[in-house]
Enzyme design. Structure first.
Site, PDB file in Angstrom:
ATOM      1  N   GLU A 181     -47.620  35.450 102.915  1.00  0.00           N
ATOM      2  CA  GLU A 181     -47.611  36.711 103.652  1.00  0.00           C
ATOM      3  C   GLU A 181     -49.044  37.178 103.895  1.00  0.00           C
ATOM      4  O   GLU A 181     -49.380  38.343 103.696  1.00  0.00           O
ATOM      5  CB  GLU A 181     -46.817  37.771 102.876  1.00  0.00           C
ATOM      6  CG  GLU A 181     -45.357  37.405 102.678  1.00  0.00           C
ATOM      7  CD  GLU A 181     -44.591  38.426 101.864  1.00  0.00           C
ATOM      8  OE1 GLU A 181     -45.151  39.513 101.596  1.00  0.00           O
ATOM      9  OE2 GLU A 181     -43.435  38.148 101.495  1.00  0.00           O
ATOM     10  N   ASP A 188     -34.937  34.530  97.154  1.00  0.00           N
ATOM     11  CA  ASP A 188     -36.246  35.184  97.186  1.00  0.00           C
ATOM     12  C   ASP A 188     -37.178  34.678  96.082  1.00  0.00           C
ATOM     13  O   ASP A 188     -36.751  34.098  95.090  1.00  0.00           O
ATOM     14  CB  ASP A 188     -36.043  36.690  97.027  1.00  0.00           C
ATOM     15  CG  ASP A 188     -37.151  37.510  97.677  1.00  0.00           C
ATOM     16  OD1 ASP A 188     -38.167  36.931  98.079  1.00  0.00           O
ATOM     17  OD2 ASP A 188     -36.976  38.732  97.784  1.00  0.00           O
ATOM     18  N   GLU A 216     -38.591  34.253 105.781  1.00  0.00           N
ATOM     19  CA  GLU A 216     -39.620  35.286 105.737  1.00  0.00           C
ATOM     20  C   GLU A 216     -40.970  34.583 105.915  1.00  0.00           C
ATOM     21  O   GLU A 216     -41.267  34.103 106.986  1.00  0.00           O
ATOM     22  CB  GLU A 216     -39.552  36.076 104.431  1.00  0.00           C
ATOM     23  CG  GLU A 216     -40.404  37.330 104.462  1.00  0.00           C
ATOM     24  CD  GLU A 216     -40.506  38.012 103.118  1.00  0.00           C
ATOM     25  OE1 GLU A 216     -40.722  39.227 103.096  1.00  0.00           O
ATOM     26  OE2 GLU A 216     -40.405  37.336 102.084  1.00  0.00           O
ATOM     27  N   GLU A 264     -42.080  45.385 105.203  1.00  0.00           N
ATOM     28  CA  GLU A 264     -41.997  45.859 103.827  1.00  0.00           C
ATOM     29  C   GLU A 264     -43.354  46.273 103.265  1.00  0.00           C
ATOM     30  O   GLU A 264     -43.445  47.143 102.399  1.00  0.00           O
ATOM     31  CB  GLU A 264     -41.374  44.789 102.933  1.00  0.00           C
ATOM     32  CG  GLU A 264     -42.217  43.541 102.777  1.00  0.00           C
ATOM     33  CD  GLU A 264     -41.600  42.533 101.810  1.00  0.00           C
ATOM     34  OE1 GLU A 264     -40.464  42.762 101.367  1.00  0.00           O
ATOM     35  OE2 GLU A 264     -42.259  41.529 101.503  1.00  0.00           O
TER      36      GLU A 264
END
Length: 656
Positions: free
Chosen positions: A169, A408, A457, A463
Site C-alpha cells: 500500500e 486479510d 487490495e 481506509e
C-alpha cells in the site's frame, strides 16, 4: 601490426561472431521490436519504432546442483507462431471481448529448457520453461534486469522491510532511475516514462508456485530483480494476532517441479498515459479459466462496515457489531439494490477462531434474513487461521449460507504465500464462494484462472484517510496508471464527508475524504473493481437518497472500456459500456480543468444523459454537486468541467 597478430584478432572476432546468435521478434503491427542475443548468456533489448527503450539485459536462472538455464546457452531449435484470437472474459473487469494478438518465438535450448518471448502491439514479455523431470528443483536465484536507455521518470513504490514483507500500500511518487540507490527497492507494477514520451509499465503475470519479483535500484539507469527466500521458520509477533517475525530462511527462493513454465516478465508499452487505462496485458498472459461452471459468480456492490466504524445513527438500538446493526446494513443494501454486505473484523469471537461468531451476532439468522432481502453476506478472515483450518472453516461458511470471504493481512510475497492464494482460490471455488484478497500483493492473473477471485487490495486506498493525510486527488489520479494497470483494486470509494484541500482532518469514527463528492463518484466508473464498496455510513447515504440512488446504478463490470483522456497524477477520463448503457467518469488532481469529449463511441440512437458534476459552491463546500439531465446523440461534443480536486460522472441510457 604483425601478420600473426592480425590473424589472431581475426580468429577472436570470428569465434565471438560464431558464438553469438541474434534473433528478432516484432509485434504484429511492426512497431515494437525485441532483439535477442544468445552468446555466453542471453540478453534482450526492446525498441518502439526507432526509440531504444531497454538496452541488452540478461536473463538466467541458478538452480541447485549446477543447473543454470541461460548460462552458456545453446539453441537447439526455434519455434515461431502468430496468434490472433479473442478472449471472452468471464468477469469482465474492463472488456468482455479482449483481442489476443501477438507473435511468439520459443528458443529451445540444450539442457532441457526454453525461453519464450512474445511481442504484442502493446507490450512484450518473456519467461523460462523447464523440462527437467517431475522431481523437485531448487531455484537459488533468477537474474532479472532492466537496463533502460535513458534516465527515465519512474513511479516505484519504495519499501524498506529487509524481509520483503509489505501490505503493498505504498505511495507512487515520481523520481528518476538514477535517484534510486542500491538496496532501495520497490514492488511492482513500475511505471516508466521516457524523455521522448513513451510509457511503460513493468510487472509480472501467470505467477504460480514461485515468489513475487521486487526491483532494486543501482544508482544507475538499471534496476535489478530480487525475490523473497523460502521461509523455514516464522513466529507470531508479540502482542499481535497477525504480524509475523521471520526467523530462519532457506538459501533458495523456490522449491518446485522441474517441468513447468515460470512467470512472465512483461513490459507494457504505450505512446500515451491514457492507453494504460485500456490495457489488459496481465489478463492476456494469465492462464485461462479452469472452472467449468461460473454462473454463480456474481460481481456487485457492497455495503461495508469497517471504514465507517459502524457509526450509524437515527436508530432505536445501540450501533456496533451486533445483529440489529447488520440488519440495518442489509435493509439499506436491499433498498438500493446492492448485492452484498461485508462483516469485517470483529464478527467472530476472536480473530484467530473463525468458526465462533461474536456472541452479539446471530450469523445464521442474519444470513437467512439477508437471503429474504436478496443480499449476500461476505465474511472477513485473517489468512493464518484460514490457512490452518481452511476446509473446515469454508465448509461452515457454506452451511451458514455465506457468499464469499475477504482474506486479510497476508503481507508476504514468498512462494508459500503465492501458493496460499491459489489454494484459497481453489477451495473457495469448490464451494461457490467469492474470494476478496486484502493485505495482498498486486494482481498477477489468478482472477482469470479462478474468476471467483473477485478483487484485490494491494493499494493505498480510502481506509488510510482514517489515520493519515496522504490520500489526495494527486494520489487518486496516479493509481489508474500504476497499481490499476495490473488488475482490479479494492480502493473502497464512496465517502460522503468530503473536504477541499485545507479542510481535511483525520477521524477513525467519522472519516472523510479529500476532494469533492463528484471526485468520489467518478471512482465508480474509473476504478476497476468487480466487487465495489460503498464505504460510508448507511445513515449518511440514507440522508441523501437522490445521490445514493445515482451511485447505486453503476455496474461493477464492463463490456467495453474506452480511454478518453489521461495523464498520470493529473487527470483521467474514461467511457465504459455495460449492456445498452454507457457511463463516463472523470477525475482531476488539485487543478480545475475541462475537456471537450466527442461522443463518437455512441451508436445512432438518442441517449438520455444524467450528469453528476461539481456544484457551483464546491469551492466552499466540497460535497456540493448538481445532477443535470438532457439528450445527446453520437458525435455531439460533451463538455466536462471539473473543479479543483473534482470529478465528473454520467449515465447514458438509450431512448426508445
Amino acid at each position: 601490426m604483425s601478420k600473426t597478430i592480425q590473424l589472431l584478432c581475426f580468429a577472436l572476432l570470428f569465434q565471438t561472431a560464431a558464438f553469438s546468435k541474434d534473433y528478432i521478434l516484432r509485434s504484429p503491427d511492426k512497431k515494437i521490436t525485441i532483439n535477442i542475443s544468445v552468446g555466453k548468456n542471453i540478453t534482450w533489448s526492446v525498441l518502439k519504432d526507432q526509440e531504444l527503450l531497454i538496452k541488452p539485459s540478461a536473463m538466467r536462472m541458478i538452480l541447485k546442483d549446477g543447473i543454470n538455464p541461460g548460462i552458456i546457452p545453446v539453441v537447439s531449435k526455434t519455434i515461431s507462431k502468430a496468434v490472433n484470437q479473442t478472449i471472452v472474459s468471464v468477469i469482465p473487469v474492463r472488456n468482455k471481448l479482449i483481442p489476443e494478438v501477438y507473435n511468439e518465438l520459443r528458443l529451445q535450448m540444450k539442457g532441457n529448457y526454453a525461453i519464450e518471448f512474445r511481442a504484442y502491439n502493446d507490450g512484450v514479455a518473456y519467461r523460462f520453461v523447464t523440462n527437467l523431470g517431475p522431481q523437485p528443483i531448487e531455484v537459488n536465484d533468477e537474474k532479472v534486469a532492466f537496463n533502460f536507455h535513458e534516465n527515465c521518470q519512474i513511479y516505484l513504490p519504495k519499501e524498506d522491510n529487509a524481509e520483503l514483507q509489505s501490505h503493498y500500500e505504498g505511495d507512487f511518487k515520481p523520481s528518476k532511475l538514477q535517484e534510486i540507490p542500491a538496496e532501495h527497492y520497490g514492488y511492482l507494477p513500475l511505471y516508466v516514462a521516457t524523455p521522448a514520451g513513451t510509457k511503460m509499465v513493468i510487472t509480472e503475470a501467470d505467477l504460480h508456485d514461485y515468489p513475487n519479483l521486487f526491483l532494486y535500484g543501482t544508482g544507475t539507469k538499471t534496476l535489478t530483480g530480487r525475490f523473497p527466500k523460502v521461509i523455514l521458520e516464522a513466529s507470531p509477533k508479540p502482542n499481535s494476532d497477525r504480524a509475523e517475525v521471520i526467523g530462519r530462511k532457506a538459501n533458495y527462493h523456490a522449491k518446485t517441479t522441474g517441468n513447468r513454465t515460470f512467470p512472465w516478465r512483461t513490459i507494457i508499452i504505450t505512446s500515451s498515459d491514457k492507453e494504460l487505462l485500456e490495457n489488459e496485458m496481465v489478463y492476456k498472459l494469465a492462464r485461462p479459466n479452469i472452472l467449468a461452471n461460473t454462473d454463480w459468480i456474481k460481481p456487485g456492490k457492497v455495503a461495508w462496515d469497517w471504514w465507517n466504524d459502524n457509526n450509524i445513527y437515527g436508530v432505536n438500538f445501540k450501533s456496533g457489531i451486533n445483529t440489529e446493526t447488520y440488519k440495518y446494513y442489509i435493509d439499506f443494501a436491499s433498498a438500493y439494490g446492492l448485492e452484498y454486505i461485508i462483516l469485517d473484523e470483529g464478527w467472530s469471537k476472536s480473530t484467530t477462531d473463525l468458526l465462533a461468531p461474536n456472541p452479539q451476532l446471530d450469523i445464521e439468522g442474519l444470513v437467512k434474513y439477508a437471503t429474504t432481502k436478496n443480499v449476500g453476506v461476505i465474511l472477513w478472515a485473517l489468512w493464518k487461521p484460514l490457512d490452518q483450518h481452511m476446509e473446515a472453516i469454508l465448509d461452515q461458511y457454506v452451511k451458514w449460507g455465506v457468499k464469499g470471504v475477504k482474506v486479510d493481512f497476508m503481507a508476504r510475497a514468498d512462494q508459500y504465500m503465492v501458493n496460499f492464494y491459489e489454494r484459497a482460490a481453489q477451495e473457495t471455488a469448490k464451494r461457490k464462494l467469492l474470494l476478496d484478497l486484502h493485505g495482498a500483493y498486486k494482481p498477477v492473473g489468478l482472477n482469470r484462472e479462478y474468476p471467483n477471485v473477485i478483487n484485490y487490495e494491494g493499494v493505498k486506498g480510502m481506509e488510510n484517510n482514517k489515520w493519515e493525510e496522504t490520500i489526495t486527488p494527486v494520489h487518486n489520479t496516479t493509481l489508474p496508471f500504476t497499481r490499476m494497470v495490473a488488475g482490479p483494486m479494492d480502493y473502497t470509494p464512496g465517502a460522503m464527508l468530503n473536504s477541499n484541500k485545507d479542510e481535511f482532518h483525520v477521524s477513525m469514527t467519522s472519516p472523510m475524504s479529500r476532494g469533492t463528492r463528484a471526485h468520489q463518484t467518478s471512482m465508480y466508473v474509473l476504478y476497476d473493481s468487480p466487487l465495489q464498496m460503498l464505504c460510508d455510513n448507511p445513515s449518511n447515504y440514507l440522508r441523501e437518497p437522490v445521490y445514493t440512488h445515482y451511485i447505486a446504478r453503476f455496474p461493477t463490470v464492463w463490456d467495453k472500456t474506452i480511454a478518453l483522456e489521461g495523464k498520470i497524477s493529473e487527470y483521467a477520463v474514461v467511457a465504459r459500456k455495460n449492456g445498452n448503457n454507457w457511463y463516463i467518469g472523470g477525475m482531476t488532481n488539485w487543478d480545475a480543468r475541462g475537456f471537450d469529449i466527442p461522443l463518437t463511441f455512441l451508436d445512432g440512437k438518442k441517449y438520455k444523459i444524467e450528469i453528476l458534476q461539481d456544484g457551483i459552491n464546491v469551492g466552499k463546500h466540497a460535497a456540493d454537486y448538481q445532477i443535470i439531465s438532457k439528450e445527446v446523440v453520437a458525435g455531439e461534443i460533451l463538455h466536462i468541467d471539473m473543479a479543483a480536486g473534482g470529478g465528473y460522472a454520467a449515465i447514458l441510457t438509450p431512448i426508445g
